[in-house]
Design an enzyme around this catalytic site. Structure first.
Site, PDB file in Angstrom:
ATOM      1  N   GLU A 284       0.685  -1.081  -0.047  1.00 17.61           N
ATOM      2  CA  GLU A 284      -0.011  -0.215  -0.072  1.00 17.61           C
ATOM      3  C   GLU A 284       0.900   1.201   0.017  1.00 17.61           C
ATOM      4  O   GLU A 284       1.800   1.290   0.960  1.00 17.61           O
ATOM      5  CB  GLU A 284      -0.861  -0.058   1.118  1.00 17.61           C
ATOM      6  CG  GLU A 284      -1.852  -1.164   1.280  1.00 17.61           C
ATOM      7  CD  GLU A 284      -2.718  -1.345   0.041  1.00 17.61           C
ATOM      8  OE1 GLU A 284      -3.409  -0.187  -0.213  1.00 17.61           O
ATOM      9  OE2 GLU A 284      -2.601  -2.299  -0.800  1.00 17.61           O
ATOM     10  N   CYS A 318      -1.705   9.197   4.398  1.00 18.76           N
ATOM     11  CA  CYS A 318      -1.837   8.920   3.021  1.00 18.76           C
ATOM     12  C   CYS A 318      -3.208   9.034   2.160  1.00 18.76           C
ATOM     13  O   CYS A 318      -3.233   9.318   0.993  1.00 18.76           O
ATOM     14  CB  CYS A 318      -1.573   7.201   2.735  1.00 18.76           C
ATOM     15  SG  CYS A 318      -2.856   6.565   3.768  1.00 18.76           S
TER      16      CYS A 318
HETATM   17  P1  NAP Z   1       9.065   4.378   3.354  1.00 21.25           P
HETATM   18  O1  NAP Z   1      10.003   5.209   3.503  1.00 21.25           O
HETATM   19  O2  NAP Z   1       8.650   3.901   2.185  1.00 21.25           O
HETATM   20  O3  NAP Z   1       9.107   3.230   4.594  1.00 21.25           O
HETATM   21  C1  NAP Z   1       8.123   2.305   5.033  1.00 21.25           C
HETATM   22  C2  NAP Z   1       8.564   1.234   5.750  1.00 21.25           C
HETATM   23  O4  NAP Z   1       9.722   0.389   4.635  1.00 21.25           O
HETATM   24  C3  NAP Z   1       9.480   1.564   6.962  1.00 21.25           C
HETATM   25  O5  NAP Z   1       9.581   0.639   7.827  1.00 21.25           O
HETATM   26  C4  NAP Z   1      11.040   1.756   6.096  1.00 21.25           C
HETATM   27  O6  NAP Z   1      12.020   1.488   6.980  1.00 21.25           O
HETATM   28  C5  NAP Z   1      10.839   0.359   5.094  1.00 21.25           C
HETATM   29  N1  NAP Z   1      11.799   0.398   4.193  1.00 21.25           N
HETATM   30  C6  NAP Z   1      12.626   1.387   3.652  1.00 21.25           C
HETATM   31  N2  NAP Z   1      13.392   1.022   2.747  1.00 21.25           N
HETATM   32  C7  NAP Z   1      13.169  -0.435   2.563  1.00 21.25           C
HETATM   33  C8  NAP Z   1      13.573  -1.241   1.638  1.00 21.25           C
HETATM   34  N3  NAP Z   1      14.581  -1.057   0.550  1.00 21.25           N
HETATM   35  N4  NAP Z   1      13.186  -2.736   1.726  1.00 21.25           N
HETATM   36  C9  NAP Z   1      12.238  -2.846   2.406  1.00 21.25           C
HETATM   37  N5  NAP Z   1      11.816  -2.071   3.515  1.00 21.25           N
HETATM   38  C10 NAP Z   1      12.196  -0.739   3.408  1.00 21.25           C
HETATM   39  O7  NAP Z   1       7.629   5.169   3.838  1.00 21.25           O
HETATM   40  P2  NAP Z   1       7.278   6.096   4.913  1.00 21.25           P
HETATM   41  O8  NAP Z   1       8.038   7.548   5.093  1.00 21.25           O
HETATM   42  O9  NAP Z   1       7.549   5.303   6.315  1.00 21.25           O
HETATM   43  O10 NAP Z   1       5.927   6.507   5.142  1.00 21.25           O
HETATM   44  C11 NAP Z   1       5.356   7.253   4.328  1.00 21.25           C
HETATM   45  C12 NAP Z   1       4.724   6.811   2.983  1.00 21.25           C
HETATM   46  O11 NAP Z   1       3.734   5.728   3.204  1.00 21.25           O
HETATM   47  C13 NAP Z   1       3.704   7.851   2.210  1.00 21.25           C
HETATM   48  O12 NAP Z   1       4.150   7.898   0.737  1.00 21.25           O
HETATM   49  C14 NAP Z   1       2.497   7.713   2.351  1.00 21.25           C
HETATM   50  O13 NAP Z   1       1.589   7.894   1.403  1.00 21.25           O
HETATM   51  C15 NAP Z   1       2.354   5.918   2.586  1.00 21.25           C
HETATM   52  N6  NAP Z   1       1.385   5.453   3.210  1.00 21.25           N
HETATM   53  C16 NAP Z   1       0.326   4.910   2.619  1.00 21.25           C
HETATM   54  C17 NAP Z   1      -0.524   4.275   3.233  1.00 21.25           C
HETATM   55  C18 NAP Z   1      -1.709   3.463   2.524  1.00 21.25           C
HETATM   56  O14 NAP Z   1      -2.675   2.645   3.002  1.00 21.25           O
HETATM   57  N7  NAP Z   1      -1.709   3.557   0.987  1.00 21.25           N
HETATM   58  C19 NAP Z   1      -0.509   4.427   4.630  1.00 21.25           C
HETATM   59  C20 NAP Z   1       0.182   5.111   5.316  1.00 21.25           C
HETATM   60  C21 NAP Z   1       1.274   5.659   4.547  1.00 21.25           C
HETATM   61  P3  NAP Z   1      12.979   2.767   7.415  1.00 21.25           P
HETATM   62  O15 NAP Z   1      11.986   3.380   8.408  1.00 21.25           O
HETATM   63  O16 NAP Z   1      14.130   1.866   8.484  1.00 21.25           O
HETATM   64  O17 NAP Z   1      13.472   3.381   6.217  1.00 21.25           O
END
Ligand code: NAP
Length: 516
Positions: A284, A318
């Site tokens: 997501e 999001c």
């Molecule tokens: P993110 O940077 O993509 O990180 C999400 C998770 O993935 C974190 O636990 C992160 O760990 C991990 N991660 C990072 N790089 C990775 C890799 N190469 N392989 C596996 N896992 C990895 O996102 P965020 O900044 O936490 O969240 C914001 C984003 O989430 C926004 O784009 C928002 O729109 C989206 N979001 C979507 C929904 C939905 O339901 N569609 C809901 C909430 C948020 P680290 O923290 O250690 O980097």
């Protein structure tokens, strides 16, 4: 019509007794600040030399730190979860349900404490934190309800043979939740895995690892056996690929940015040496959500809905609105109304722990990214409110309203994930729909209109996973507004539903010939 399920009710923080309870929780946490939390693998507490520090984004105070999982320990965690799967996958649904009911009870008992940790780590206010806790309870209760129905198996046509088609667990999952819903999304990933008889390794967001540890403790107290849920914080960029590509990983449950989600999807598609299945990926991702306001709309109501969608939790949901697409004859009046509503919200800006309406953005990297977009907005349009920011005490960006934005502008197409609203003028309702559908994302959308014809048209052509009319685009409630996006917003998992649980199960068809 679903019966037998009730959504949890948020704490009323206008009551003095509840204010006192959360203040007591903040006081309790005061004495815990600075703690270093270990990994939890197979029930064993493991410390490592490297740590990740968790900060309060409202004042940059160090809250504590967690040990960072190494590649070796990530491998150990997957193997441990795989071992635990052998037993957990054979537990009865009744046993799993009992354990998760206990978890729900513990959550309610520890509600203010979990809320307080969430507030401190993510920067949200009390009501938003408790809203998340309610969502977590709703996930538990909905999944518990669905699994009991799914456990009956698939209905088949009667034949002379003895036939059954049953749902079975699939294996070890990896949970990769984001920081913006560190309680509900993390717990939703854990509970959906556990209730379906799978085991899971949780790598929390590096911005909110402590509240995730507190959830881990509650899982253990609830009686979820060692190894079924493992806690392995670590930088996603360092151990993410390993977890995704591991041959024993059976599914990945991710919520986060488009860039990371696409990377996971690609890496999970490759079959690693020794891997015996194709991995399932629930991803997501981001949004660039639009709210359309047509000429017949109630402008005051539309402005309130847009401002609430765009600026609560600093635009870091999001589902947040980042584009208002407005018909030309009501454009000026709408912009004026939005500015007035934003001013009211801004009156209460400050730390989450003081329960301000709007607080800080999550960290320095987000602050830099968002303020970079504020500067782009200054060039691409006219800022009529906000445009100011400061990271002196905490990471504060003022809610920013930008008018005269064209559909080609960067701030009309790229996810900012902060309090910046682009207001775009269009000439017709068809053009509004065309602009709304033009981005690569398709998560939420909303239309304010009193024209039935436009409402019917938008229902057919506004292509988003969650579409609303005459209400804001945020605040989806479990089993009222099943949540999940189209296009590059994700795999449309629709959390809280029975469909969601099917992602983590196989359907096994069993037939016995009864003739001699
Ligand atoms: P993110 O940077 O993509 O990180 C999400 C998770 O993935 C974190 O636990 C992160 O760990 C991990 N991660 C990072 N790089 C990775 C890799 N190469 N392989 C596996 N896992 C990895 O996102 P965020 O900044 O936490 O969240 C914001 C984003 O989430 C926004 O784009 C928002 O729109 C989206 N979001 C979507 C929904 C939905 O339901 N569609 C809901 C909430 C948020 P680290 O923290 O250690 O980097």
């Amino acid at each position: 019509m679903l019966t037998g399920f009730k959504n949890a009710v948020e704490v009323d923080f206008s009551l003095e007794e509840n204010q006192k309870k959360i203040m007591d929780a903040f006081r309790q946490i005061e004495s815990e600040k600075g703690t270093v939390y270990p990994l939890v693998i197979g029930g064993e507490r493991i410390t490592t030399n490297q740590t990740i520090t968790s900060y309060n984004p409202a004042n940059k105070e160090v809250l504590g730190s967690v040990c960072a999982c190494t590649a070796e320990l990530a491998d150990q965690a997957i193997h441990t979860a795989n071992k635990a799967f052998a037993a957990w996958s054979h537990t009865t649904v009744d046993e799993r349900v009992r354990t998760l009911r206990k978890l729900a009870t513990l959550l309610i008992e520890n509600r203010f404490y979990i809320d307080a940790w969430n507030v401190l780590e993510s920067g949200k206010n009390w009501g938003e934190a408790d809203g998340e806790l309610c969502e977590q309870l709703d996930f538990i209760n909905s999944y518990v309800m669905h699994i009991q129905n799914l456990d009956k198996g698939l209905e088949l046509v009667p034949t002379d043979e003895h036939t059954k088609c049953i749902y079975i667990p699939i294996g070890v999952g990896v949970a990769l939740p984001p920081w913006n819903f560190p309680v509900s999304l993390s717990a939703g990933m854990v509970v959906s895995a556990v209730v379906t008889g799978n085991t899971i390794c949780v790598k929390p967001s590096s911005d909110t690892p402590i509240v995730a540890y507190k959830l881990q403790e509650l899982c253990e107290k609830a009686g979820i056996p060692a190894g079924v849920v493992n806690y392995i914080p670590g930088q996603g960029s360092e151990i993410g690929d390993l977890l995704v590509e591991h041959p024993l990983t059976r599914f990945i449950n991710f919520t986060g940015s488009k860039a990371v989600g696409c990377r996971i999807y690609e890496h999970a598609a490759k079959v690693s040496p020794g891997q015996k299945w194709l991995k399932r990926v629930v991803a997501e991702m981001g949004g660039k959500n639009a709210i359309i306001v047509d000429s017949s709309a109630n402008i005051q109501k539309a402005a309130q809905g847009v401002v609430s969608s765009a600026f609560t939790f600093q635009g870091q949901k999001c589902s947040a609105c980042s584009r208002a697409i407005v018909l030309d004859d009501v454009y000026d009046a709408f912009v004026e109304a939005v500015v007035e509503e934003t001013k009211k919200l801004k009156e209460s800006q400050g730390p989450g722990q003081e329960n301000c309406a709007i607080g800080p953005v999550v960290n320095k990297a987000s602050f830099d990214k968002i303020t970079g977009y504020v500067e782009i907005a200054r060039e691409e349009g006219n800022i009529v409110y906000g445009g100011t920011y400061s990271d002196e005490t905490g990471y504060f960006v003022d809610p920013t309203v930008v008018r005269d934005i064209t559909r080609e502008a960067r701030i009309a197409n790229e996810e900012i994930f902060g309090p910046v609203l682009a207001v775009i003028k269009v000439n017709t309702f068809d053009e509004a729909l065309d602009v709304a559908n033009q981005t690569e994302y398709a998560l939420t959308g909303s239309v304010y209109s009193e024209t039935r014809e436009n409402v019917i048209k938008a229902k057919k052509t506004f292509h988003v996973g969650n579409l609303y009319f005459n209400r804001k685009s945020t605040a989806a409630v479990v089993l009222q507004h099943p949540f999940g996006g189209f296009n590059l917003s994700g795999t449309d998992a629709k959390t809280g539903t029975a469909d969601y649980l099917r992602n983590f199960m196989n359907l096994k068809s069993i037939t016995e010939d009864l003739t001699d």
